[in-house]
Design a protein around this motif. Structure first.
Motif, short mmCIF file in Angstrom:
data_model
loop_
_atom_site.label_atom_id
_atom_site.label_comp_id
_atom_site.label_asym_id
_atom_site.label_seq_id
_atom_site.Cartn_x
_atom_site.Cartn_y
_atom_site.Cartn_z
N GLY A 210 64.16 -22.97 16.11
CA GLY A 210 62.81 -23.50 15.89
C GLY A 210 62.66 -24.91 16.41
N GLU A 211 61.46 -25.46 16.22
CA GLU A 211 61.17 -26.81 16.67
C GLU A 211 61.63 -27.83 15.65
OE1 GLU A 211 59.97 -27.47 19.60
OE2 GLU A 211 59.69 -25.35 20.16
N LYS A 212 62.29 -28.89 16.12
CA LYS A 212 62.75 -29.93 15.20
C LYS A 212 61.61 -30.67 14.53
CE LYS A 212 67.26 -30.77 17.32
NZ LYS A 212 68.17 -31.78 17.92
N SER A 213 60.42 -30.59 15.14
CA SER A 213 59.26 -31.25 14.54
C SER A 213 58.72 -30.50 13.33
CB SER A 213 58.14 -31.39 15.59
OG SER A 213 57.74 -30.11 16.06
N GLN A 214 59.15 -29.25 13.15
CA GLN A 214 58.69 -28.46 12.01
C GLN A 214 59.41 -28.91 10.74
OE1 GLN A 214 59.69 -24.49 13.32
NE2 GLN A 214 57.59 -24.10 14.02
N ARG A 219 61.41 -24.20 9.19
CA ARG A 219 62.40 -23.78 10.19
C ARG A 219 63.41 -22.80 9.59
NH1 ARG A 219 65.76 -27.19 11.34
NH2 ARG A 219 65.11 -29.07 10.25
#
Length: 357
Positions: A210-214, A219
């Motif tokens: 997943g995206e680290k910004s989530q 995630r």
């Protein structure tokens, strides 16, 4: 052309909003319902001149966030509810807690959230998001201190996933070690037990992260992540509780397989058991019932479980199984040793009563 009317009394069917013009969501009367349904189906495939959008709900959610929790909530995404019943599910991140995720249903057209006043619903969703994030940090910290990284969390059961490759030589010690982690994780809470999923390191390395910004909670419970981990066979370690606390010594494990592998195993076991029973019961029928197959203590290649059967066919009725044997098999379903006869476990087609394994 169908008559388009504002919401009123009588049977209605929500259409969705036309993409152009920003007009409100129209509804069709009962007379045009069949055509609207056809159009709705076509819209999913070709558009049919309409687009179901969450744009308005997302914009409304952003306004609510700025009004009630300014600078704290950031909309990440919005999803149409299925089955569609008005509104969208909106997902927020929290600027002051990178682990927390906030989810709530927003209906811009109705001016409500989950059919209630939005202030109360949003406050409750934020509080729930903070509470769940705090619990997640307890879980991650407990297993990290034990030397295990939590790579996913099942949102339905709360069970964590870790990477581990037990062998016959290590499984007993590993189960106790993980049980100690689970005890620390659940410390301070009255529990009835706990479970932990173990996936092979090779599968874990290839998982989508997943995206680290989530937010962390988002995630670790993402559908693609859980689907990737569950697409291969994995172990589920279960622990009982003693005096309201997880008992590390009570650990037992079972293999959870994808559907096709599970069916192949069941077919092999049922066929082998039927062949073995046929000597005493020539007309025996083995039930399709699938019991939970647990690993024999101290092994990862020997499984024990119940197989139900009927000594004689019950006319044209399907065999539910009024008798049972306890069988031990290899990972492919081949029988190891003798069957253990359990005897009667059901009267006629009544409820099943199996003794503990």
């Amino acid at each position: 052309m169908k008559e388009q009317v504002r919401p009123s009394g009588g049977p209605e069917h929500e259409w969705g909003r036309a993409e152009m013009g920003g007009s409100p969501r129209w509804r069709t009367t009962a007379a045009g319902m069949a055509g609207a349904l056809v159009c709705a189906l076509a819209a999913a495939l070709t558009g049919c001149g309409l687009v179901t959008t969450t744009k308005e709900d997302r914009a409304y959610a952003e306004k609510l966030a700025e009004r009630y929790h300014p600078g704290v909530l950031r909309v990440i995404e919005a999803h149409t509810l299925v089955p569609h019943s008005g509104g969208s599910e909106v997902v927020f991140a929290m600027t002051d807690d990178s682990d927390a995720v906030v989810r709530m249903r927003v209906d811009a057209e109705a001016g409500t959230c989950n059919t209630h006043d939005c202030r109360d619903v949003m406050d409750e969703a934020v509080e729930r998001g903070r509470r769940e994030a705090a619990a997640l940090r307890v879980l991650l910290g407990a297993f990290r201190r034990c030397g295990h990284e939590v790579i996913a969390v099942d949102p339905r059961t709360g069970a964590p996933w870790i990477a581990a490759a037990p062998t016959n030589a290590t499984v007993s010690g590993l189960l106790k070690d993980i049980g100690a982690c689970a005890r620390r994780w659940k410390e301070g809470a009255e529990v009835k037990g706990a479970s932990v999923n173990l996936v092979s390191p090779a599968v874990a390395e290839k998982r989508p992260t997943g995206e680290k910004s989530q937010p962390t909670a988002m995630r670790l419970s993402a559908t693609p992540l859980l689907a990737a981990l569950g697409s291969h066979a994995y172990y589920s370690a279960g622990y009982a509780a003693k005096d309201g606390r997880v008992d590390p010594a009570s650990g037992s494990a079972r293999i959870v397989r994808p559907f096709a592998e599970r069916q192949k195993f069941a077919t092999a076991v049922h066929s082998a058991v039927a062949d073995r029973l046929r000597a005493a019961h020539p007309r025996v029928q083995v039930s399709d019932y699938e019991w939970i197959w647990r690993l024999e203590p101290g092994t990862v290649d020997r499984l024990t479980g119940y197989v139900l059967y009927c000594e004689e066919p019950d006319g044209d009725l399907e065999c539910l199984g009024d008798r049972a044997v306890l069988a031990t098999t290899d990972l492919d379903g081949g029988l190891l040793g003798e069957l253990r006869e359990i005897g009667k476990v059901r009267e006629g087609r009544g409820p099943l009563r199996l003794p503990p394994m």
